[in-house]
Design an enzyme around this catalytic site. Structure first.
Site, mmCIF file in Angstrom:
data_model
loop_
_atom_site.group_PDB
_atom_site.id
_atom_site.type_symbol
_atom_site.label_atom_id
_atom_site.label_comp_id
_atom_site.label_asym_id
_atom_site.label_seq_id
_atom_site.Cartn_x
_atom_site.Cartn_y
_atom_site.Cartn_z
ATOM 1 N N ARG A 1 39.095 74.403 -16.231
ATOM 2 C CA ARG A 1 38.306 74.004 -15.071
ATOM 3 C C ARG A 1 36.845 73.701 -15.393
ATOM 4 O O ARG A 1 36.316 72.663 -14.975
ATOM 5 C CB ARG A 1 38.315 75.114 -13.993
ATOM 6 C CG ARG A 1 39.540 75.136 -13.150
ATOM 7 C CD ARG A 1 39.905 76.553 -12.798
ATOM 8 N NE ARG A 1 40.383 77.194 -13.998
ATOM 9 C CZ ARG A 1 41.664 77.149 -14.404
ATOM 10 N NH1 ARG A 1 42.548 76.559 -13.660
ATOM 11 N NH2 ARG A 1 42.036 77.714 -15.528
ATOM 12 N N ARG B 1 29.708 77.077 -23.452
ATOM 13 C CA ARG B 1 30.446 78.341 -23.267
ATOM 14 C C ARG B 1 30.557 79.022 -24.621
ATOM 15 O O ARG B 1 30.816 78.364 -25.631
ATOM 16 C CB ARG B 1 31.832 78.085 -22.689
ATOM 17 C CG ARG B 1 32.720 79.329 -22.684
ATOM 18 C CD ARG B 1 34.034 79.127 -21.965
ATOM 19 N NE ARG B 1 33.833 79.079 -20.526
ATOM 20 C CZ ARG B 1 34.836 79.041 -19.644
ATOM 21 N NH1 ARG B 1 36.093 79.049 -20.057
ATOM 22 N NH2 ARG B 1 34.592 78.990 -18.348
HETATM 23 N N1 CP Z 1 37.250 79.780 -13.914
HETATM 24 C C1 CP Z 1 37.104 79.279 -15.156
HETATM 25 O O1 CP Z 1 36.056 79.453 -15.800
HETATM 26 O O2 CP Z 1 38.171 78.577 -15.621
HETATM 27 P P1 CP Z 1 38.286 77.949 -17.077
HETATM 28 O O3 CP Z 1 38.263 79.109 -18.068
HETATM 29 O O4 CP Z 1 39.569 77.194 -17.088
HETATM 30 O O5 CP Z 1 37.079 77.078 -17.302
#
Ligand code: CP
Length: 305
Positions: free
Chosen positions: A53, A104
């Protein structure tokens, strides 16, 4: 230039402005009127941890606003981090190629470290169990959109509260709004960290830690479930012992208000029975979609546009 590192950095006026911009972005996008305000900008997305996401909604948000994207996923292996390059050097390089960097990383505090050398805005897309501020904003936006308010709500949080960076990001935002009551349910091994509990006490927020959330389900306006964060466990056995201790079953829906919503940052594994997905109160897929509008607003915010 505005970094987005933690939800603790925002005052109420800024939060309200970001929510309002997100509503505007949603309206513009749905009416095919999204302005290409990021035309000629390059957004760098570098993810040292997996994501569906966050990375793809950021990239979609950037595209929708007219930006170009450079992207590195699986960055622990696919970038020179694999050869031992420091986060500071990687950040310097990304800032020299792009206008804003979305990152991230599995280690808490990495984004703060990177800000010391960054010459372009940095957006934290999740750093370890610490913060995931853009998720915090999309969660806040979802509550506002679904309930029409952010005050006088009863919100239950269930699951791995120890390792949930999404709850750590949402709570500081909610603390700007009065009259809310929080219930926390987790196995004792995965309870909210004591320093976080202390900070809640210090701000006078009404909350209770529980062993069982079932009795409180009729009171809730929002149930916020989280996944047990397998990737934060050093010992596989410890994970196996706690992973299924609280599962939201479809029969629990009968205990909840018609107006209540069930949220989850996703991915969900087996903490919510799949039959629940069909109930209109299951808001988690709408919540993930809201991430697009909110990230459009946050990209604009970070670039002062
Ligand atoms: N909620 C969220 O951060 O999803 P992802 O890890 O898929 O980015």
């Amino acid at each position: 230039m505005k970094n987005i590192i933690s939800t603790n950095q925002f005052n109420k006026e800024e939060i309200e402005a970001i929510l309002s911009r997100s509503f505007q972005m949603e309206g513009d996008l749905l009416n095919h009127k999204a302005e290409k305000i990021l035309k000629d900008k390059i957004v760098a997305c570098i993810f040292f941890e997996p994501s569906t996401r966050t990375r793809l909604s950021f990239e979609t948000a950037a595209f929708r606003l007219g930006a170009k994207i450079i992207s590195a996923e699986n960055a622990m292996e696919n970038t020179s981090a694999f050869k031992g390059e420091t986060i500071e050097d990687t950040t310097r390089i990304l800032c020299s190629y792009s206008d804003v960097v979305v990152m991230r990383h599995p280690t808490s505090g990495t984004l703060e470290k990177a800000t010391i050398v960054a010459t372009k805005p940095l957006i934290n897309a999740g750093d370890g169990a610490n913060q995931h501020p853009t998720q915090g904003f999309l969660d806040l936006y979802t509550i506002k959109k679904e309930h029409g308010k952010l005050e006088n709500l009863t919100i239950g949080f269930g699951g791995d509260l120890l390792n949930s960076r999404t709850i750590r990001s949402l709570l500081p935002l909610l603390q700007h709004y009065s009259g809310n009551k929080f219930y926390f349910l987790s196995p004792k091994e995965l309870a909210l960290p004591r320093d976080f509990i202390k900070s809640l006490k210090d701000t006078g927020v009404e909350f209770e830690e529980l062993n069982n959330l079932e009795d409180k389900l009729p009171e809730l306006d929002v149930l916020y479930m989280t996944r047990v964060q397998k990737e934060r466990f050093e010992n596989k056995e410890d994970y196996e012992n706690v992973k299924d201790l609280f599962i939201f079953r479809k029969e629990y829906l009968n205990k909840m208000k018609k107006s209540a919503i069930i949220m989850h940052p996703l991915p969900k594994i087996n903490e919510i029975e799949t039959e629940v997905d069909l109930d209109p109160r299951a808001a988690y897929f709408r919540q993930a979609q809201n991430g697009l509008y909110v990230r459009m607003a946050l990209l604009a915010y970070s670039l002062d546009l």
